[in-house]
Design a protein around this motif. Sequence first.
Motif, PDB file in Angstrom:
ATOM      1  N   CYS A 186       0.681  -1.085   0.018  1.00 60.06           N
ATOM      2  CA  CYS A 186      -0.166   0.013  -0.094  1.00 60.06           C
ATOM      3  C   CYS A 186       0.845   1.199   0.023  1.00 60.06           C
ATOM      4  N   PRO A 187       0.372   2.377  -0.277  1.00 63.92           N
ATOM      5  CA  PRO A 187       1.114   3.637  -0.220  1.00 63.92           C
ATOM      6  C   PRO A 187       1.636   3.849   1.063  1.00 63.92           C
ATOM      7  N   VAL A 188       2.902   4.632   1.203  1.00 65.74           N
ATOM      8  CA  VAL A 188       3.724   4.706   2.454  1.00 65.74           C
ATOM      9  C   VAL A 188       4.199   6.082   2.337  1.00 65.74           C
ATOM     10  N   SER A 189       4.108   6.941   3.396  1.00 66.51           N
ATOM     11  CA  SER A 189       4.420   8.471   3.227  1.00 66.51           C
ATOM     12  C   SER A 189       5.294   8.691   4.616  1.00 66.51           C
ATOM     13  N   ILE A 190       6.523   9.359   4.370  1.00 70.49           N
ATOM     14  CA  ILE A 190       7.181   9.469   5.490  1.00 70.49           C
ATOM     15  C   ILE A 190       7.812  10.830   5.489  1.00 70.49           C
ATOM     16  N   LYS A 191       7.681  11.507   6.813  1.00 72.75           N
ATOM     17  CA  LYS A 191       8.213  13.164   6.977  1.00 72.75           C
ATOM     18  C   LYS A 191       9.381  12.749   7.983  1.00 72.75           C
ATOM     19  N   PHE A 192      10.261  13.578   7.667  1.00 74.68           N
ATOM     20  CA  PHE A 192      11.307  13.756   8.738  1.00 74.68           C
ATOM     21  C   PHE A 192      11.392  15.165   9.653  1.00 74.68           C
ATOM     22  N   LYS A 193      11.675  14.916  10.950  1.00 79.54           N
ATOM     23  CA  LYS A 193      11.641  16.108  11.667  1.00 79.54           C
ATOM     24  C   LYS A 193      13.046  16.150  12.484  1.00 79.54           C
ATOM     25  N   THR A 194      13.605  17.462  12.656  1.00 73.67           N
ATOM     26  CA  THR A 194      14.991  17.313  13.571  1.00 73.67           C
ATOM     27  C   THR A 194      14.659  17.586  15.067  1.00 73.67           C
ATOM     28  N   GLY A 195      13.318  18.045  15.465  1.00 70.36           N
ATOM     29  CA  GLY A 195      12.874  18.412  16.595  1.00 70.36           C
ATOM     30  C   GLY A 195      13.102  19.771  17.082  1.00 70.36           C
ATOM     31  N   ASN A 196      13.903  20.445  16.183  1.00 73.58           N
ATOM     32  CA  ASN A 196      14.373  21.775  16.548  1.00 73.58           C
ATOM     33  C   ASN A 196      14.874  21.956  17.892  1.00 73.58           C
ATOM     34  N   GLY A 197      15.756  21.128  18.231  1.00 70.95           N
ATOM     35  CA  GLY A 197      16.495  21.490  19.624  1.00 70.95           C
ATOM     36  C   GLY A 197      15.674  21.150  20.743  1.00 70.95           C
ATOM     37  N   VAL A 198      14.572  20.667  20.610  1.00 72.11           N
ATOM     38  CA  VAL A 198      13.705  20.556  22.068  1.00 72.11           C
ATOM     39  C   VAL A 198      13.763  19.142  22.668  1.00 72.11           C
ATOM     40  N   TYR A 199      13.884  18.092  21.661  1.00 70.81           N
ATOM     41  CA  TYR A 199      13.852  16.693  22.094  1.00 70.81           C
ATOM     42  C   TYR A 199      15.130  16.331  22.342  1.00 70.81           C
ATOM     43  N   PRO A 200      15.285  15.137  23.111  1.00 73.54           N
ATOM     44  CA  PRO A 200      16.666  14.460  23.248  1.00 73.54           C
ATOM     45  C   PRO A 200      17.137  14.066  21.843  1.00 73.54           C
ATOM     46  N   GLU A 201      16.058  13.688  20.792  1.00 71.43           N
ATOM     47  CA  GLU A 201      16.587  13.227  19.413  1.00 71.43           C
ATOM     48  C   GLU A 201      17.533  14.509  18.985  1.00 71.43           C
ATOM     49  N   SER A 202      17.234  15.715  19.079  1.00 72.05           N
ATOM     50  CA  SER A 202      17.988  16.734  18.445  1.00 72.05           C
ATOM     51  C   SER A 202      19.335  16.845  19.103  1.00 72.05           C
ATOM     52  N   GLU A 203      19.506  16.275  20.271  1.00 73.36           N
ATOM     53  CA  GLU A 203      21.118  16.176  20.964  1.00 73.36           C
ATOM     54  C   GLU A 203      21.655  14.727  20.752  1.00 73.36           C
ATOM     55  N   MET A 204      21.353  14.148  19.425  1.00 73.96           N
ATOM     56  CA  MET A 204      22.069  13.141  18.895  1.00 73.96           C
ATOM     57  C   MET A 204      21.673  11.829  20.015  1.00 73.96           C
ATOM     58  N   LYS A 205      20.819  11.849  20.853  1.00 75.21           N
ATOM     59  CA  LYS A 205      20.753  11.005  21.733  1.00 75.21           C
ATOM     60  C   LYS A 205      19.884   9.546  21.197  1.00 75.21           C
ATOM     61  N   GLY A 206      19.059   9.666  20.139  1.00 71.40           N
ATOM     62  CA  GLY A 206      18.196   8.558  19.722  1.00 71.40           C
ATOM     63  C   GLY A 206      17.408   9.109  18.335  1.00 71.40           C
ATOM     64  N   ILE A 207      16.575   8.270  17.667  1.00 73.09           N
ATOM     65  CA  ILE A 207      15.795   8.344  16.758  1.00 73.09           C
ATOM     66  C   ILE A 207      14.505   7.663  17.133  1.00 73.09           C
ATOM     67  N   THR A 208      13.371   8.695  16.722  1.00 72.08           N
ATOM     68  CA  THR A 208      12.103   8.103  17.358  1.00 72.08           C
ATOM     69  C   THR A 208      11.294   8.024  15.782  1.00 72.08           C
ATOM     70  N   ALA A 209      10.254   6.831  15.660  1.00 69.53           N
ATOM     71  CA  ALA A 209       9.687   6.637  14.567  1.00 69.53           C
ATOM     72  C   ALA A 209       8.183   6.629  15.177  1.00 69.53           C
ATOM     73  N   MET A 210       6.978   7.272  14.533  1.00 70.89           N
ATOM     74  CA  MET A 210       5.732   7.229  14.841  1.00 70.89           C
ATOM     75  C   MET A 210       5.000   6.824  13.516  1.00 70.89           C
ATOM     76  N   CYS A 211       4.000   6.003  13.412  1.00 68.96           N
ATOM     77  CA  CYS A 211       3.060   5.988  12.406  1.00 68.96           C
ATOM     78  C   CYS A 211       1.657   5.622  12.723  1.00 68.96           C
ATOM     79  N   VAL A 212       1.012   6.070  11.662  1.00 68.39           N
ATOM     80  CA  VAL A 212      -0.599   5.675  11.690  1.00 68.39           C
ATOM     81  C   VAL A 212      -0.680   4.815  10.467  1.00 68.39           C
ATOM     82  N   THR A 213      -1.486   3.650  10.629  1.00 70.85           N
ATOM     83  CA  THR A 213      -1.557   2.563   9.596  1.00 70.85           C
ATOM     84  C   THR A 213      -3.241   2.203   9.120  1.00 70.85           C
ATOM     85  N   ASN A 214      -3.625   2.608   8.286  1.00 66.49           N
ATOM     86  CA  ASN A 214      -4.968   2.034   7.842  1.00 66.49           C
ATOM     87  C   ASN A 214      -4.897   0.438   7.429  1.00 66.49           C
ATOM     88  N   VAL A 215      -5.809  -0.184   8.053  1.00 65.98           N
ATOM     89  CA  VAL A 215      -5.993  -1.690   7.681  1.00 65.98           C
ATOM     90  C   VAL A 215      -7.377  -2.074   7.182  1.00 65.98           C
TER      91      VAL A 215
END
Length: 326
Positions: free
Chosen positions: A294-323
């Motif tokens: 099925c179609p899959v779309s992906i957006k990337f965000k830096t977190g603009n310095g707000v999240y731990p991810e912005s400080e190279m601590k990790g990567i987070t993924a979220m998704c919503v899937t219709n079934v």
Amino acid sequence: MQTTTVNEKNIGKVVELVYEEKQEFYDELFGKNALKYIKEAFEYDIPPFIKKNCIVLEDQKGVRAVLLYATKAEFRHGYQRWFSVLGLKIIPVGAKMIYIIERILMDFSIDDLYVVSLAGEFKEQLLYRFIKSSRYKKIIVDTLNSDLYERFSFGEEKPIHAKLKRFSKFCDYHTLTGIGWDTHPLVQGRKLILGGVQIDSQLGLHGHSDADVLCHALIDSLLGVTLKKDIGAVFPENDENKGRSSLEMLELVVQTVNKSGFFPSSADCVIISPIKLKDYREKISNRLENVLGCPVSIKFKTGNGVYPESEMKGITAMCVTNVDKV
Ligand SMILES: Nc1ccn([C@@H]2O[C@H](COP(=O)(O)O)[C@@H](O)[C@H]2O)c(=O)n1
Ligand SMILES: C[C@@]1(CO)OP(=O)(O)OP(=O)(O)OC[C@H]1O
């Protein structure tokens, strides 16, 4: 995997699959020449073996599954064709055939579609696509093996032949929505894999598997809404799953949920990552589309310095899937 029609290249395999699916029944009907008659019928478009009503699922390995259907009008037309082609030449076969067609049509309305044959390895995929695209109200099927139809919410009807069970279902389906989320820490000395694609990076994600957070989020979104489970319940932290490819886990999950009549119809994902990823967008979504179907779309965000991810601590993924559930 793509759907196509019968052509000169695939007709041999198509006929073989159609014959094998109800071999016991066709052998009784046509005797030792069953395969030959079905092949001839296909070549001359004698209902219900009509080339344009045959959907073929193919990939690089060739024909994987076949679905053959017929309408009431086509069955009626089949009467005369079978009489002239078989009836006059071989009376017993022609007469038996007409008797069977009559029985099939007994409780068959003009808005119904008859599945003559569904055979191969990826029957679930083909049946789902057929139900989703069908303009008809109800699907009727006579089968030797009821397992698939029971899994797809078909109801059993009174049998029309000693060897065959009759099942039917309205051509409907409904959509469910699942959510998935995962975070893993960024560390030295590990590969960075997202959506099954290796990213050029000094840092990678730490985890028991290959730590592909995007595949993990997709797996959770599917397992939750279909089987009320999550990734840890299906893939525990054991030796088998150590270092395992999460794309391979996603493939297994898709196959498992397909078998129960669930089919992803769209997935929308967000990744929060300090490592720039937009150059990989197409490669990642293509790979995931192949697996999910099925179609899959992906957006990337830096977190603009707000999240731990912005400080190279990790990567987070979220998704919503219709079934879709058929
Ligand atoms: N890991 C990332 C994060 C962002 N991008 C691209 O940059 C755009 C702006 O991101 P903000 O988080 O600052 O809003 C974003 O829309 C992406 O195109 C990226 O490639 N990789
Ligand atoms: C996938 C599994 C199993 O290899 O391990 P991880 O790669 O650590 O990933 P996590 O998101 O913690 O999910 C559950 C685990 O069972």
